[in-house]
Motif scaffolding. Structure first.
Motif, short mmCIF file in Angstrom:
data_model
loop_
_atom_site.label_atom_id
_atom_site.label_comp_id
_atom_site.label_asym_id
_atom_site.label_seq_id
_atom_site.Cartn_x
_atom_site.Cartn_y
_atom_site.Cartn_z
N UNK A 1 0.81 -1.22 0.00
CA UNK A 1 0.00 0.00 0.00
C UNK A 1 0.85 1.27 0.00
N UNK A 2 2.15 1.11 0.07
CA UNK A 2 3.13 2.20 0.06
C UNK A 2 3.07 3.09 1.30
N UNK B 1 10.52 -9.33 13.02
CA UNK B 1 9.78 -9.41 11.76
C UNK B 1 8.82 -8.23 11.71
N UNK B 2 9.07 -7.28 10.83
CA UNK B 2 8.27 -6.07 10.75
C UNK B 2 7.33 -6.14 9.56
N UNK B 3 6.08 -5.72 9.79
CA UNK B 3 5.03 -5.78 8.79
C UNK B 3 4.31 -4.44 8.73
N UNK B 4 3.70 -4.16 7.59
CA UNK B 4 2.82 -3.00 7.48
C UNK B 4 1.48 -3.35 8.13
N UNK B 5 1.02 -2.52 9.06
CA UNK B 5 -0.24 -2.80 9.73
C UNK B 5 -1.45 -2.55 8.84
N UNK B 6 -1.23 -1.94 7.66
CA UNK B 6 -2.33 -1.70 6.72
C UNK B 6 -2.47 -2.88 5.76
N UNK B 7 -1.39 -3.21 5.03
CA UNK B 7 -1.49 -4.24 3.98
C UNK B 7 -0.88 -5.59 4.38
N UNK B 8 -0.13 -5.63 5.48
CA UNK B 8 0.42 -6.90 5.97
C UNK B 8 1.71 -7.35 5.32
#
Length: 126
Positions: free
Chosen positions: A9-10, A68-75
């Motif tokens: 999602x950028x 492990x880092x992830x975007x909380x919007x798109x995963x």
């Protein structure tokens, strides 16, 4: 070369400095296999987070060393701190745009991580 990267999602955007021809590991551990992660391990000094710090969530397990880092919007997991190189950064080559022209993919036996981790330890050194 400077490569730009992001999550789907950028919301999280970053840059990395890496050679024109890169070596990337394809790991067969359960997490990497399920996610399709293609590893580019670099010194942390070669990574710049451009935006999205507030969109990053972290998952840890086992020893807790890997972050492990992830975007909380798109995963999407675009980068993380690897257990093998806690002083470096591990970027998902699939999240670079454009992707490097030449990628030499090396298989890594992450299912037997303890026996093979030493093969990656040099990757985050300057």
């Amino acid at each position: 070369m400077i490569y730009k990267g992001s999550c789907h999602c950028q919301a999280i955007r970053f840059e990395v400095e890496a050679p024109a021809t890169i070596e990337a590991e394809r790991c067969n551990c359960s997490l990497c296999s399920m996610a399709g992660y293609l590893h580019l391990i670099l010194p942390r000094s070669k990574f710049t987070l451009l935006s999205g710090q507030d969109h990053i969530v972290t998952y840890t397990f086992n020893t807790g060393v890997a972050k492990h880092t992830f975007c909380k919007v798109c995963g999407i997991k675009a980068f993380y701190t690897a257990r093998s190189n806690p002083d470096g950064i591990d970027v998902n080559v699939n999240c670079l745009d454009p992707r490097p022209a030449t990628i030499n993919v090396v298989d890594f036996d992450g299912q037997n991580w303890e026996a093979n981790a030493h093969k990656l330890a040099h990757k985050s050194k300057e």
